[in-house]
Scaffold this active site. Sequence first.
Site, mmCIF file in Angstrom:
data_model
loop_
_atom_site.group_PDB
_atom_site.id
_atom_site.type_symbol
_atom_site.label_atom_id
_atom_site.label_comp_id
_atom_site.label_asym_id
_atom_site.label_seq_id
_atom_site.Cartn_x
_atom_site.Cartn_y
_atom_site.Cartn_z
ATOM 1 N N ARG A 137 -7.070 11.266 11.803
ATOM 2 C CA ARG A 137 -7.225 10.935 10.369
ATOM 3 C C ARG A 137 -8.613 11.914 10.245
ATOM 4 O O ARG A 137 -9.604 11.840 10.659
ATOM 5 C CB ARG A 137 -7.641 9.681 10.095
ATOM 6 C CG ARG A 137 -7.967 9.343 8.859
ATOM 7 C CD ARG A 137 -8.368 7.961 8.387
ATOM 8 N NE ARG A 137 -8.610 7.708 7.101
ATOM 9 C CZ ARG A 137 -8.040 7.315 6.011
ATOM 10 N NH1 ARG A 137 -6.720 7.092 6.241
ATOM 11 N NH2 ARG A 137 -8.385 6.875 4.990
ATOM 12 N N HIS A 164 -0.925 12.983 2.923
ATOM 13 C CA HIS A 164 -1.166 11.418 3.531
ATOM 14 C C HIS A 164 0.410 10.935 3.863
ATOM 15 O O HIS A 164 0.757 9.882 3.153
ATOM 16 C CB HIS A 164 -1.711 10.707 2.581
ATOM 17 C CG HIS A 164 -2.147 9.178 3.092
ATOM 18 N ND1 HIS A 164 -2.211 9.019 4.577
ATOM 19 C CD2 HIS A 164 -3.327 8.239 2.713
ATOM 20 C CE1 HIS A 164 -2.588 7.811 4.868
ATOM 21 N NE2 HIS A 164 -3.267 7.357 3.645
ATOM 22 N N GLN A 167 1.212 7.109 4.301
ATOM 23 C CA GLN A 167 1.198 6.360 3.133
ATOM 24 C C GLN A 167 2.552 6.256 2.102
ATOM 25 O O GLN A 167 2.986 5.132 1.964
ATOM 26 C CB GLN A 167 0.131 6.735 2.520
ATOM 27 C CG GLN A 167 -0.075 5.994 1.008
ATOM 28 C CD GLN A 167 -0.341 4.477 1.135
ATOM 29 O OE1 GLN A 167 -1.304 4.170 2.053
ATOM 30 N NE2 GLN A 167 0.224 3.625 0.558
ATOM 31 N N ASP A 259 -4.475 6.403 -7.339
ATOM 32 C CA ASP A 259 -5.284 6.259 -6.266
ATOM 33 C C ASP A 259 -6.522 6.588 -6.784
ATOM 34 O O ASP A 259 -6.880 6.669 -7.938
ATOM 35 C CB ASP A 259 -4.617 7.387 -5.382
ATOM 36 C CG ASP A 259 -5.222 7.524 -4.109
ATOM 37 O OD1 ASP A 259 -5.757 6.492 -3.780
ATOM 38 O OD2 ASP A 259 -5.280 8.469 -3.485
ATOM 39 N N CYS A 299 -2.474 3.091 -3.122
ATOM 40 C CA CYS A 299 -2.742 2.616 -1.782
ATOM 41 C C CYS A 299 -4.125 2.329 -1.259
ATOM 42 O O CYS A 299 -4.034 1.950 0.091
ATOM 43 C CB CYS A 299 -2.479 4.318 -1.263
ATOM 44 S SG CYS A 299 -3.756 5.325 -1.704
ATOM 45 N N ARG A 326 2.502 -0.652 5.369
ATOM 46 C CA ARG A 326 1.848 0.465 6.342
ATOM 47 C C ARG A 326 1.873 0.320 7.948
ATOM 48 O O ARG A 326 2.083 0.974 8.834
ATOM 49 C CB ARG A 326 0.215 0.496 6.152
ATOM 50 C CG ARG A 326 -0.141 1.330 4.550
ATOM 51 C CD ARG A 326 0.192 2.381 4.674
ATOM 52 N NE ARG A 326 -0.504 3.217 5.609
ATOM 53 C CZ ARG A 326 -1.701 3.791 5.439
ATOM 54 N NH1 ARG A 326 -2.464 3.638 4.526
ATOM 55 N NH2 ARG A 326 -2.242 4.411 6.644
#
Length: 350
Positions: A137, A164, A167, A259, A299, A326
């Site tokens: 990440r 991402h 996600q 988001d 998310c 997730r």
Amino acid sequence: MFRVKNSLFCVLKTFPNISVRKFGTGRMDKVNLKGRSLLTLRDFSSDEIKRLLWISRDLKQRIKHEGQYLPLLQGKSIAMIFEKRSTRTRMSTETGFALLGGHPCFLTSQDIHLGTNESTTDTARVLSGLTDLILARVYSHSTLEELEKEASVPIINGLSELYHPIQILADFLTLQEHYGSLSGLTLSWIGDGNNVLHSFMMTAAKLGVHLRVATPQGYEPDDGIVQEAKKFSQQFGTELLLTTDPMEAARGSNVLVTDTWISMGQEEEKVKRLKDFHGYKITMQTGTVASPDWTFLHCLPRKQEEVDDQVFYSPRSLVFPEAENRKWTIMGLMVALLTDYKPKMPILKF
């Protein structure tokens, strides 16, 4: 504003139950992803993405609902490199890998010397000899590309400034569970042209999902990614709409998505961004122009300015099943990259 349409889109609107096998579902059981890396879903075909979702749903059914113990990753380990903090990415990966019998190793910038006292090249080679899988990440997508180039084990993008992907796998599993299928759905993104949107743009068309995007002027998605998304929309016969009007994007949509407007590293831009995103908050008023069955995704973490409580905590909100998924999708991905696992449940309808 940009719009992509062709005759297949019109057919989908007229006959919403058109066979999903038009999109290649019948080849899903032939896909093998063992040894692959996932940096972006741009590089994955329709059938490969569907197989990841199928495996994820299968593991969720067998482990959560049937109480089976599946030590599919026993004796394996994963290095989890986190330059950016996280709740869902860390917890889903760490608990998921352990639940499958493996050993997760969490590494922050205080634990390793990635790109500082030790080059990314050397780190990739060292970790390849110590672990079976690396999830990173990171701030820069180029770090992931260097890790993949130098590592001899699969690399998973846990988040970068460009994409991402893990996600989006959770988001589409959530929608598949809720609606029963994905093909023909319309998803509307209302917010920043960021990494999560980029991953939607690389994935939606491959699942037969129409995408309507509203971003403020100056916050549009990356132009190169837009061009790729146009190609996918034309290839798979879906609609792609780019606009600056949130209500236009929401019109007729099954799924409203937003988001954070202020990502990590953008805190100094907060005042300007809040001003520029005025009018982009998702409320029940936004939903008045959406499809009667509309739902909401985010998310997380969520801020009040992005969506109000009336939507966020309503029955239309799928954010908490989305967060749980997730775990099941990262488990499905890790199993797919490290084993030859074949799902036991029937092929999902897409």
